[in-house]
Scaffold this active site. Structure first.
Site, short mmCIF file in Angstrom:
data_model
loop_
_atom_site.label_atom_id
_atom_site.label_comp_id
_atom_site.label_asym_id
_atom_site.label_seq_id
_atom_site.Cartn_x
_atom_site.Cartn_y
_atom_site.Cartn_z
CB THR A 1 -1.40 6.43 2.29
OG1 THR A 1 -1.90 6.44 0.42
CG2 THR A 1 -2.17 7.62 3.40
CG ASP B 1 -2.06 1.27 1.92
OD1 ASP B 1 -2.41 1.03 0.51
OD2 ASP B 1 -2.56 1.70 2.25
#
Length: 535
Positions: free
Chosen positions: A349, A347
């Site tokens: 963020t 991922d």
């Protein structure tokens, strides 16, 4: 959960009975948040923690010389009975409901036979080892339940709903599809819906992973669990409870938690065949010797305590060892497959990046200094609660500047802010505050191509400079990517709900070539399934 309990909804280890009206269109949907009854909490605590510890204490007491004479009876009877009841009840329920003999059956027979022969201490030790194994496994499961609990906390307990022309606070599970819901600044959106009026800057990181807030107005879709950082909106409810995007994410996470590792599955299958075999051997020993003591010896020795203890003990030890080194393993299935990994999906963020905007560059115009540009921008933004504004003000203070309080401040949704200070009119905003042919627009575009959010600073109508903000990459990110490649992990991919330009800029910086941008959590799961299918 027993097969007969399929009518119960479990969320974060909590249960509630599903109302019959939950399936009717327009009826209130079951909330993703529920409160477990007190008796359920105490039962779980007794079964999973206090009971094994209590049995161990009683077994140790039973070993004290002369304790039986002092008490007037064999003290080991107490832990034997407590453990036998704790194991026997769920075993009996499983046999009656599922028509299946389990490893617990053999344990109960061993405890009962030992008790018949007067070997109470042996029976108590067998019960303790069985319950201790279950408790160790529960420790590993609790780590993964925390992930769901964090998701559940994203939803508010109540929502402001229009009733008879007035806004009233109602429990979340009473909100119906079609209801008008008011979301004020700083509040979390309680439902999935469409904005009917108002405008707001929404932090959607919990759903899309995008670190920068998104400006939304009439007609835009909003998601439960997101936060209004500025502005108030009225939302028409489209989905509630389990049907929201956040509700589906919780269901996906829970489904993943229920998956057992390969070793655990092998242990379960082994127990299914092992128990009947041992029972048959015990019957054969009885036919040959007619000696119950020999039969019980077979059952006690063959009790699957080692089978019950082996996998959870190894998992707990490994998870704890990794945790001391700063890592987090969610359970046995993750741990067991780590050694066979050929692809890793990151991922963006909060994983590859810090998860919050910081000032990446200040570009002054017409011979002005970066400090002058930063000072004016901070003065204009000091009253704003926007994350970008806070980043600018914090950067200015770190640089030794002290932003003064403006004499006048206004915020224009979708454009930026304007302030008056010491005779100056200061504007900080996006390219909408510039004329179409303004040369400063080229600088804004150049920053945006680098994955940054660019803001223009104008004073008395003249551009003073551009400030570029970005979600800062973690210092260790590039090193981790390089280490994975060196270990033979050939396929590294970044998954994000952010825009493609921003995602590709971050990927270039850390060394990832495969980028999938603009994804919702369910779409990220589809990519994971695709990678798994490809091997």
């Amino acid at each position: 959960m027993h097969e007969g309990d399929h009518h119960l909804l479990e969320v974060a280890g909590q249960t509630e009975t599903a109302p019959r009206h939950a399936e009717r269109p327009g009826a209130p949907q079951t909330s993703v948040r529920s409160v477990p009854p007190t008796w359920a909490l105490w039962r779980g605590l007794w079964r999973r923690g206090l009971l094994p510890a209590g049995l161990l204490l009683l077994v140790l007491i039973a070993l004290i010389p002369g304790i039986d004479a002092l008490a007037g009876f064999d003290v080991a009877v107490i832990p034997m009975l407590l453990g036998g009841i704790a194991i026997g009840h769920p075993t009996l329920v499983t046999i009656l409901e599922r028509r299946r003999v389990t490893a617990g059956t053999l344990v109960i027979i061993a405890i009962a036979g030992s008790a018949y022969l007067g070997e109470y201490l042996a029976a108590a030790v067998v019960a303790f080892m069985m319950l201790a194994g279950e408790f160790l496994e529960e420790i590993t499961l609790q780590r993964t339940r925390n992930a769901v609990q964090e998701l559940v906390r994203l939803t508010p307990d109540v929502a402001s709903v229009e009733r008879d022309g007035a806004w009233v606070q109602v429990p979340l599970h009473e909100v119906r599809v079609g209801d008008r819901v008011l979301v004020r600044p700083g509040e979390r959106v309680p439902v999935d819906g469409t904005i009917l009026s108002g405008e707001a800057s929404l932090n959607e990181a919990s759903i899309t992973g995008e670190s920068m807030p998104v400006d939304k107005t009439n007609g835009a879709h909003v998601y439960a669990g997101t936060t209004s950082q500025s502005g108030a909106i009225v939302v028409r409810t489209d989905r509630t409870g389990r049907d929201t995007t956040l509700g589906r994410i919780i269901q996906i996470v829970r489904a993943a938690q229920d998956q057992k590792g390969a070793t655990q599955k092998i242990a379960d299958r082994f127990a299914v065949y092992f128990t009947p075999v041992i029972l048959s051997i015990g019957a054969l020993v009885w036919l040959v010797t007619s000696d119950l003591l020999r039969v019980m010896t077979v059952f006690v020795i063959a009790c699957p305590c080692a089978l019950v203890l082996a996998t959870p003990t190894a998992v707990v030890a490994s998870v704890g060892n990794i945790a001391r080194r700063g890592g987090l393993i969610k359970g046995g299935v993750t741990l067991e497959t780590a050694g066979r990994v050929t692809a890793v999906a990151f991922d963006k963020t909060g994983t590859l990046t810090q998860g919050c905007p910081v000032v990446a560059a200040v570009v002054p115009f017409d011979g002005r200094s970066a400090r002058d540009v930063l000072q004016m921008a901070a003065i204009a933004e000091v009253r704003s609660e926007h994350p970008l504004a806070r980043a600018i003000v914090e950067h200015a203070r770190t640089a030794g500047l002290s932003p003064a309080d403006p004499e006048h401040f206004t915020m224009t949704f979708g454009r930026g802010v304007e302030a008056a200070w010491n005779g100056y009119r200061i504007e900080v905003g996006n390219q909408r505050i510039l004329a179409a042919d303004d040369p400063a627009a080229d600088v804004l575009v150049a920053h945006e191509r680098q994955g940054r959010t660019a803001l223009i600073v104008r004073v008395d109508g003249h551009p003073w400079g551009v400030i570029g903000l970005a979600d800062a990459v973690r210092p260790q990110a590039r090193e981790v990517i390089a280490s994975l490649r060196a270990m033979g992990v050939g396929h590294l991919v970044m998954l994000t709900g952010d825009h493609a330009v921003t995602a590709e800029a971050i990927a270039r910086e850390v060394g990832i070539t495969d980028v999938r941008a603009g994804l919702l959590p369910e779409q990220k799961l589809d990519v994971i399934r695709e990678l798994r299918a490809a091997g």
